[in-house]
Write an enzyme that holds these catalytic residues in place. Structure first.
Site, PDB file in Angstrom:
ATOM      1  N   LYS A  45       0.696  -1.151  -0.025  1.00  0.00           N
ATOM      2  CA  LYS A  45       0.058  -0.011   0.094  1.00  0.00           C
ATOM      3  C   LYS A  45       0.920   1.397  -0.088  1.00  0.00           C
ATOM      4  O   LYS A  45       1.988   1.285   0.782  1.00  0.00           O
ATOM      5  CB  LYS A  45      -1.014   0.180   1.259  1.00  0.00           C
ATOM      6  CG  LYS A  45      -1.734   1.136   1.587  1.00  0.00           C
ATOM      7  CD  LYS A  45      -2.666   1.555   0.347  1.00  0.00           C
ATOM      8  CE  LYS A  45      -3.277   2.715   0.649  1.00  0.00           C
ATOM      9  NZ  LYS A  45      -4.311   3.024  -0.654  1.00  0.00           N
ATOM     10  N   CYS A 127      -2.577   9.564  -6.433  1.00  0.00           N
ATOM     11  CA  CYS A 127      -3.458   9.283  -5.544  1.00  0.00           C
ATOM     12  C   CYS A 127      -4.801  10.334  -6.047  1.00  0.00           C
ATOM     13  O   CYS A 127      -4.535  11.494  -5.997  1.00  0.00           O
ATOM     14  CB  CYS A 127      -3.244   9.306  -4.322  1.00  0.00           C
ATOM     15  SG  CYS A 127      -4.649   8.762  -3.255  1.00  0.00           S
TER      16      CYS A 127
END
Ligand SMILES: O=C(O)c1[nH]c(=O)[nH]c(=O)c1Cl
Length: 308
Positions: A45, A127
């Site tokens: 992650k 992101c």
């Protein structure tokens, strides 16, 4: 069949990766990935300087044709992931990192550079879900500025995670930036940013953060993912590998990503839908397609998409 390839000095025995963010945030999830023999490598992650709880829930919603997420970069903080990747693993790791500012990115990568970690690092420039933050890689000037500063000190294998582009001129512009840096790879695509799913029965959005806007994944993004893999393969220096991410639900989709130029292929949404057993299915389906076509290695067809 020969599924082996090397990237950043690491040997990947299979073309399959987990997409960063999916089943790779906790020690348990990362341990699960170690046990999936069809996975060629493990991607963490995206890690930030400080641990983050992420956005309010519900922040993920599953659709028949894909997914929408507005997770907001929940993660245990880079120390946890940097410690994890420095442990012994049967597969190569890719440490994904993200910063909420250029200063954070520099600080984070200086820690990685100073560590004993010799594996790959991937800078997430895409992101779409941190409230108030842009997708950095849509700003070509800032992307160049960040990479210039990073490569003034970073000497280890480094790739970047890109958002999808939708304009051929933008492919030219991002490639012109990336080709100026000694990147090991580009990972494309991240989710298609700021989609909106509507529950007609409830007359309501389906995720809480950002009024329901979130990143799209799964089957519906496959044509966009293939276009980005192909366009960047056509434009980037051969020394920069392409990791294909986005829209994989079948072995044929994996074949298509490799045909467009991908060296490794990530699976995200479909892991959530089907579980980690999806990798065994995808490997079987890819093998069957290769055998039917008389291919024995991924090099036999990688990047060989024909135009009319
Ligand atoms: O909301 C997220 O955590 C997230 N979600 C995405 O779809 N891509 C990303 O890079 C990240 Cl960091």
């Amino acid at each position: 069949l020969n599924f082996t390839s090397t990237l950043g000095g690491q040997t990947f025995n299979s073309p399959f990766l987990n997409a960063s963010g999916i089943h790779c945030q906790t020690a348990e999830e990362l341990a699960d990935l170690e046990g999936v023999k069809e996975l060629g490598g493990i991607v963490t992650k995206s890690a930030t300087l400080e641990a983050r709880a992420g956005n309010d829930k519900p922040r993920y919603y599953d659709l028949a044709y894909g997914s929408i997420n507005s997770m907001g970069l929940p993660n245990s903080g880079y120390n946890f992931y940097l410690d994890y990747v420095q442990k012994e693993h049967a597969k190569p790791t890719i440490l994904s990192v993200a910063g909420l500012s250029v200063a954070d990115v520099i600080k984070l990568l200086k820690e990685v550079q100073a560590s004993d970690y010799q594996g790959l690092t991937e800078l997430n420039l895409s992101c779409p879900n941190v409230i108030g933050e842009p997708q950095t890689a849509y700003d070509f000037e800032t992307t160049r500025k960040v990479l210039t500063e990073v490569f003034s000190f970073f000497t280890k294998p480094l790739g970047v995670k890109l958002p999808p582009y939708f304009d051929l001129v933008h492919f030219d512009q991002i490639a012109a930036v990336l080709n100026d840096f000694p990147l090991t790879h580009v990972n494309t695509i991240n989710s298609v940013g700021n989609g909106l799913v509507v529950d007609v029965e409830k007359e309501q959005v389906v995720t809480k953060p950002k009024g329901g806007f979130g990143g799209l994944g799964g089957a519906m993004v496959l044509p966009t993912a293939l276009a980005n893999v192909r366009a960047l393969r056509q434009r980037l220096n051969p020394s920069i590998a392409i990791l294909g991410t986005g829209g994989v639900t079948t072995g044929a989709d994996v074949f298509a990503h490799i045909l467009c130029g991908a060296q490794l292929v990530s699976v995200g949404t479909q892991v959530i839908k089907e579980g980690l057993g999806v990798y065994a299915r995808l490997e079987k389906e890819l093998s069957d397609i290769m055998e039917a076509k008389g291919y024995t290695s991924l090099e036999d067809f990688r990047g060989k998409l024909q135009v009319m």
